[in-house]
Write a protein that holds these residues in place. Structure first.
Motif, PDB file in Angstrom:
ATOM      1  N   ASP A   1      28.997-101.611  -2.840  1.00 48.86           N
ATOM      2  CA  ASP A   1      30.199-100.895  -2.229  1.00 48.86           C
ATOM      3  C   ASP A   1      30.486-100.290  -2.748  1.00 48.86           C
ATOM      4  O   ASP A   1      31.634 -99.604  -1.574  1.00 48.86           O
ATOM      5  CB  ASP A   1      30.738-101.960  -1.660  1.00 48.86           C
ATOM      6  N   ILE A   2      30.369 -99.065  -3.733  1.00 53.33           N
ATOM      7  CA  ILE A   2      30.633 -97.726  -4.207  1.00 53.33           C
ATOM      8  C   ILE A   2      29.526 -96.634  -3.436  1.00 53.33           C
ATOM      9  O   ILE A   2      28.067 -97.213  -3.736  1.00 53.33           O
ATOM     10  CB  ILE A   2      31.314 -98.272  -5.490  1.00 53.33           C
ATOM     11  N   THR A   3      30.135 -95.826  -4.219  1.00 48.04           N
ATOM     12  CA  THR A   3      29.311 -94.522  -4.238  1.00 48.04           C
ATOM     13  C   THR A   3      29.153 -93.558  -5.497  1.00 48.04           C
ATOM     14  O   THR A   3      30.618 -94.230  -6.451  1.00 48.04           O
ATOM     15  CB  THR A   3      30.203 -93.267  -3.275  1.00 48.04           C
ATOM     16  N   PRO A   4      27.796 -94.288  -5.906  1.00 49.63           N
ATOM     17  CA  PRO A   4      28.021 -94.044  -7.657  1.00 49.63           C
ATOM     18  C   PRO A   4      28.562 -92.671  -8.180  1.00 49.63           C
ATOM     19  O   PRO A   4      29.701 -93.227  -9.376  1.00 49.63           O
ATOM     20  CB  PRO A   4      26.858 -93.810  -7.986  1.00 49.63           C
TER      21      PRO A   4
ATOM     22  N   HIS B   1      22.816 -97.503 -11.287  1.00 51.42           N
ATOM     23  CA  HIS B   1      21.762 -97.737 -12.776  1.00 51.42           C
ATOM     24  C   HIS B   1      21.537 -96.298 -12.784  1.00 51.42           C
ATOM     25  O   HIS B   1      21.213 -95.579 -13.849  1.00 51.42           O
ATOM     26  CB  HIS B   1      21.057 -98.819 -12.793  1.00 51.42           C
ATOM     27  N   ARG B   2      20.873 -96.379 -11.076  1.00 56.96           N
ATOM     28  CA  ARG B   2      20.155 -95.604 -11.657  1.00 56.96           C
ATOM     29  C   ARG B   2      20.658 -93.686 -11.420  1.00 56.96           C
ATOM     30  O   ARG B   2      20.118 -92.920 -12.155  1.00 56.96           O
ATOM     31  CB  ARG B   2      18.929 -95.075  -9.983  1.00 56.96           C
ATOM     32  N   PHE B   3      22.021 -93.530 -11.199  1.00 54.93           N
ATOM     33  CA  PHE B   3      22.145 -92.173 -10.828  1.00 54.93           C
ATOM     34  C   PHE B   3      22.669 -92.241 -12.288  1.00 54.93           C
ATOM     35  O   PHE B   3      22.997 -91.021 -12.954  1.00 54.93           O
ATOM     36  CB  PHE B   3      23.685 -92.509 -10.073  1.00 54.93           C
ATOM     37  N   LEU B   4      23.951 -92.875 -12.726  1.00 59.31           N
ATOM     38  CA  LEU B   4      24.181 -93.410 -14.359  1.00 59.31           C
ATOM     39  C   LEU B   4      23.167 -92.269 -15.409  1.00 59.31           C
ATOM     40  O   LEU B   4      23.004 -92.053 -16.635  1.00 59.31           O
ATOM     41  CB  LEU B   4      25.131 -94.154 -15.040  1.00 59.31           C
ATOM     42  N   MET B   5      21.709 -92.926 -15.066  1.00 52.39           N
ATOM     43  CA  MET B   5      21.107 -92.857 -15.984  1.00 52.39           C
ATOM     44  C   MET B   5      19.884 -91.593 -15.979  1.00 52.39           C
ATOM     45  O   MET B   5      19.153 -91.336 -16.670  1.00 52.39           O
ATOM     46  CB  MET B   5      20.420 -93.903 -16.385  1.00 52.39           C
ATOM     47  N   SER B   6      20.675 -90.965 -14.397  1.00 53.31           N
ATOM     48  CA  SER B   6      20.104 -89.800 -14.636  1.00 53.31           C
ATOM     49  C   SER B   6      20.914 -88.668 -14.834  1.00 53.31           C
ATOM     50  O   SER B   6      21.340 -88.570 -15.836  1.00 53.31           O
ATOM     51  CB  SER B   6      19.703 -89.749 -13.165  1.00 53.31           C
TER      52      SER B   6
ATOM     53  N   GLU C   1      20.635-106.053  -8.048  1.00 49.63           N
ATOM     54  CA  GLU C   1      19.554-105.368  -6.683  1.00 49.63           C
ATOM     55  C   GLU C   1      20.838-104.659  -6.651  1.00 49.63           C
ATOM     56  O   GLU C   1      20.702-103.748  -6.480  1.00 49.63           O
ATOM     57  CB  GLU C   1      19.516-106.573  -5.966  1.00 49.63           C
ATOM     58  N   GLU C   2      22.333-104.981  -6.949  1.00 51.20           N
ATOM     59  CA  GLU C   2      23.244-104.607  -5.826  1.00 51.20           C
ATOM     60  C   GLU C   2      24.111-103.068  -6.984  1.00 51.20           C
ATOM     61  O   GLU C   2      24.965-102.651  -6.960  1.00 51.20           O
ATOM     62  CB  GLU C   2      24.459-105.470  -5.844  1.00 51.20           C
ATOM     63  N   ALA C   3      23.467-103.591  -8.542  1.00 51.36           N
ATOM     64  CA  ALA C   3      23.781-102.655  -9.256  1.00 51.36           C
ATOM     65  C   ALA C   3      22.095-101.874  -9.260  1.00 51.36           C
ATOM     66  O   ALA C   3      22.960-100.622 -10.367  1.00 51.36           O
ATOM     67  CB  ALA C   3      24.165-102.799 -10.416  1.00 51.36           C
TER      68      ALA C   3
ATOM     69  N   ALA D   1      33.100 -90.464 -10.952  1.00 54.70           N
ATOM     70  CA  ALA D   1      33.608 -89.457 -11.673  1.00 54.70           C
ATOM     71  C   ALA D   1      35.543 -89.185 -11.119  1.00 54.70           C
ATOM     72  O   ALA D   1      36.049 -88.327 -12.593  1.00 54.70           O
ATOM     73  CB  ALA D   1      32.867 -87.940 -11.431  1.00 54.70           C
ATOM     74  N   LYS D   2      36.005 -89.256 -10.921  1.00 55.16           N
ATOM     75  CA  LYS D   2      37.294 -90.189  -9.804  1.00 55.16           C
ATOM     76  C   LYS D   2      37.939 -90.495 -11.268  1.00 55.16           C
ATOM     77  O   LYS D   2      39.345 -90.267  -9.970  1.00 55.16           O
ATOM     78  CB  LYS D   2      37.155 -89.603  -8.168  1.00 55.16           C
TER      79      LYS D   2
END
Length: 594
Positions: A93-96, A125-130, A119-121, A100-101
Motif C-alpha cells: 500500500d505504499i509508493t516505493p 524490492h524491484r525499486f530499491l534494487m534498481s 508478493e506485496e513487497a 526518500a521522504k
C-alpha cells in the motif's frame, strides 16, 4: 459521559456489521480512527496539539502468511503505548519512491519460497534494487527478517533490504535480526531493544494521552485470540472427500468457533498449533534412550522430555541449524559434507525428518542437548473453505494427508494433516487462530465476474467464495477451474459444485483429471483450450484467483495466462506480461500459493 442503554444494541449491531467487512489491518486503522474521534470530542484542540507533537516513525511490513503483519501490529501497539505515533503500512500500500521522504523506517520483512520477496513487497524490492533507487543519507532504519530455516535462502529478502539500505547511505539503528518460524522470544527481545533505541533517538512524548486512547479502544469483554493466544475450537466433523484407491487422501474438517469473538472473510486462513504424533515421539525417546519424564529447561519454560517433543518442538521438518548441530554432536563427516552441498542438502531435508537423522547418524546425546538443538514447532495454516454468511460459527478446512505410515510402523507424515485426519474426533478441542489475508479478497462489486483456479486442496477458498457470493445474491459470474488425478476418486466437493451449478451460483466448471487418459492434462491446459472465453472475462473486468502449489502449478498457470492474453488479445509476450502485472496492481489477479 453516559450512553443511553436503549441504543447500545443498535450500536453493537452496526459496529459488528462493519467489523465483519474489514480485515485485520483495516480494523487496526478503524480502531485508532474511532478512538481519535472520541478523544478529540473530549479534549478538542489540546489533544490534537499533543498528538501532533508526538514523535513519529514509519513501520512497513511485507508478509506472505501474516506473521510479518502480526509482528508489525504488535510493535505498533506497544510503540503507541510508549508515546510514539506510528505510520503503519503494508508494502503493498505504499509508493516505493516515498522512502526518500522518510527519516526513520522500521521494516518487518518475510522471505517467500526460494529466497523471493513476498508478493506485496515485490514492487519495493524491484525499486530499491534498481538504478532508480535514491540516496538515503537522511534515513535511519532497522530490519526484522523472517524466514524458514528448512529452506536454503533463509531470510534472504530481509538481508537484501538491510544491505541495500546501507549501500544507499541509510544509517542502521539496530543490527538486523533474522528469525525462524518459532520467532516469539526473539520478537519480544527485538521489540524491546528497538523501542529503547527509538526512545533515545526520538524522545517520545508523555504516554498519558496515548494510554487513555488504547484503553478506550480495548474496552472488550473477551480476550483477543491470535497466534499467541489461540482459541480452543471444538471439532465438529471429519469426513473423507476422496475414495479408495485414491493416492491423495483428503478430508473435510469442520471446527466450531462459537463465542470466540473471531471474525473472518473468504480468503482468510485458519492457523492450527499442532501436536506431534505419539508414535513419532516414542520413536525418538526410545532411539535416543531418553528418560521421557525427565524435566528439561529451555528458555523460560520447564517441561518433561515427552511434553517438549509432543507439544513444543518441530519433529517433522528438518532445518539447516539442526543438521549443523547434529553434525557437531555426531562428528559425522558425511553430514558436514552435506552442509557444503546446497542442492544435496535441500533434497535431503525435503525427504527426511528428525528421527531419520538420529537413525542414520547415531550419537550419544543427552536430552538437554537434543531439545536445545531442535526448532520450536510452528502453527500450520489452512485456507478456510466456508463462508461466514453461510456458517457463521464454523470454519471448514480441506486437509490432505501428507506422508505415510511405513510398513515398519514408523510414521513419516505431516504433523497437522495427520492430527486433523487421523487422531481427532468430534468433541476434541484444538488451539486455533485466524489469519487475515487482505491480498486474497472477493471484488467489492458483486457484479464482477471471477475466475478461480484451484487444483487439489487449492480449491478450498473457492468453496468459500461461491458460498459467499450465493449468500450475498451476487450477480457476477463464477468460473471454477479444478484439477486432480482421477475423477472417480479425487473430485473434491463434486456434489456441491454440481448443486451450485443447478442453483446458478457456479456458471462454469472446467475440470482436468490428469490420470484419466494417456496424456497428462492439467488446469493450465484447460485455460489455454478456453482462452477466448477466459480473455473475454478478463476484458469484462473479471478477477482471477490462483490457489495451491506455489512451486510448479502457480508458475504453469501464470505461463498459460500469458499465452492466453498474448494470443487472444493480439499482444506480444512482453505486453501480455504487462497486462497481468496491471491486473496484479489492481488486485484483479491474486494468488494464495504455498
Amino acid at each position: 459521559m453516559t450512553i443511553n442503554a436503549a441504543v447500545i444494541p443498535q450500536l453493537e449491531q452496526q459496529l459488528g456489521d462493519l467489523a465483519r467487512q474489514l480485515d485485520a489491518d483495516q480494523l487496526h486503522w478503524a480502531s485508532g480512527y474511532l478512538a481519535g474521534l472520541a478523544a478529540a470530542g473530549r479534549q478538542n484542540e489540546a489533544l490534537v496539539s499533543d498528538s501532533n507533537d508526538r514523535p513519529v516513525f514509519t513501520l512497513w511490513y511485507g508478509s506472505e502468511t501474516g506473521n510479518g503483519r502480526g509482528i508489525a501490529q504488535r510493535l505498533a501497539r506497544e510503540a503507541e503505548s510508549r508515546g510514539f505515533q506510528v505510520e503503519l503500512f503494508s508494502t503493498a500500500d505504499i509508493t516505493p519512491r516515498s522512502i526518500a521522504k522518510l527519516t526513520t523506517l522500521v521494516l518487518v520483512m518475510s522471505t517467500h519460497g526460494e529466497g523471493d520477496p513476498p508478493e506485496e513487497a515485490q514492487a519495493l524490492h524491484r525499486f530499491l534494487m534498481s538504478d532508480r533507487a535514491p540516496q538515503l543519507e537522511d534515513l535511519s532504519f532497522a530490519v526484522f527478517a523472517l524466514g524458514d530455516s528448512s529452506y536454503p535462502d533463509f531470510c534472504q529478502t530481509g538481508r537484501e533490504f538491510d544491505e541495500r539500505l546501507a549501500e544507499l547511505g541509510a544509517r542502521c539503528l539496530l543490527d538486523r535480526v533474522d528469525v525462524d518460524v518459532d520467532f516469539e522470544a526473539e520478537e519480544d527481545q527485538w521489540r524491546s531493544e528497538l523501542l529503547g533505541h527509538l526512545e533515545r533517538e526520538l524522545a517520545p512524548a508523555s504516554t498519558s494521552t496515548t494510554m487513555a486512547t488504547l484503553q478506550l479502544v480495548k474496552g472488550e469483554s473477551q480476550p483477543v485470540h491470535d497466534r499467541r493466544n489461540p482459541f480452543l475450537a471444538e471439532v465438529l466433523e471429519v469426513s473423507p472427500l476422496t475414495v479408495s484407491p485414491s493416492t491423495s487422501s483428503t478430508h473435510h474438517v469442520e471446527l466450531l468457533l462459537e463465542d470466540s469473538g473471531l471474525s473472518w472473510m473468504p480468503g482468510d486462513s485458519l492457523g492450527l498449533w499442532p501436536q506431534n504424533d505419539s508414535r513419532l515421539v516414542e520413536e525418538i525417546i526410545e532411539g535416543g534412550k531418553l528418560n521421557a519424564e525427565a524435566e528439561v529447561v529451555r528458555g523460560d519454560e520447564t517441561l518433561s522430555v515427552r511434553d517438549w517433543l509432543s507439544q513444543r518442538l518441530e519433529l517433522t521438518q528438518l532445518t539447516r541449524p539442526f543438521i549443523e548441530a547434529w553434525a557437531e554432536i555426531s562428528g559425522s563427516q558425511n553430514l558436514r559434507a552435506l552442509l557444503e552441498d546446497r542442492d544435496a542438502l535441500q533434497q535431503y531435508v525435503a525427504n527426511r525428518q528428525v528421527a531419520d537423522v538420529l537413525v542414520e547418524f547415531p550419537a550419544q546425546c543427552d536430552a538437554e542437548t537434543l531439545i536445545g538443538a531442535l526448532r520450536g514447532i510452528a502453527p500450520r495454516l489452512y485456507s478456510i473453505a466456508s463462508s461466514p454468511l453461510v456458517h457463521p460459527d464454523e470454519v471448514h478446512l480441506t486437509v490432505k494427508q501428507v506422508g505415510e505410515l511405513m510398513a515398519s510402523g514408523q510414521l513419516r507424515a505431516g504433523v497437522a494433516s495427520w492430527q486433523l485426519t487421523e487422531r481427532v474426533e468430534p468433541g476434541v478441542q484444538l488451539p486455533v487462530y485466524l489469519e487475515a489475508n487482505s491480498r486474497f479478497r472477493l471484488p467489492e462489486d458483486p457484479s464482477t465476474p471471477i475466475l478461480m483456479i484451484g487444483p487439489g486442496t487449492g480449491v478450498a477458498p473457492f468453496r468459500a467464495f461461491v458460498q459467499h457470493r450465493q449468500a450475498q445474491g451476487a450477480s457476477g459470474k463464477n468460473w471454477l477451474f479444478f484439477g486432480h488425478r482421477n475423477r472417480r476418486t479425487d473430485f473434491l466437493y463434486q456434489l456441491e459444485w454440481q448443486r451450485f451449478q443447478r442453483e446458478g451460483a457456479l456458471h462454469r466448471l472446467s475440470v482436468a483429471f490428469s490420470r484419466d487418459q494417456a496424456a497428462r492434462i492439467y488446469v493450465q491446459h484447460r485455460l489455454r483450450e478456453q482462452g477466448r472465453e477466459v480473455y473475454d472475462w478478463l476484458e469484462q473486468g473479471g478477477h482471477v484467483y490462483v490457489c495451491g502449489d506455489g512451486q510448479a502449478m502457480a508458475a504453469d498457470v501464470h505461463r498459460a495466462l500469458i499465452d492466453v492474453v498474448a494470443e487472444q488479445g493480439g499482444h506480444s509476450e512482453a505486453q501480455a506480461v504487462d497486462y497481468l502485472d496491471r491486473l496484479s496492481e489492481q488486485q484483479r489477479y491474486q494468488k494464495d500459493v504455498y
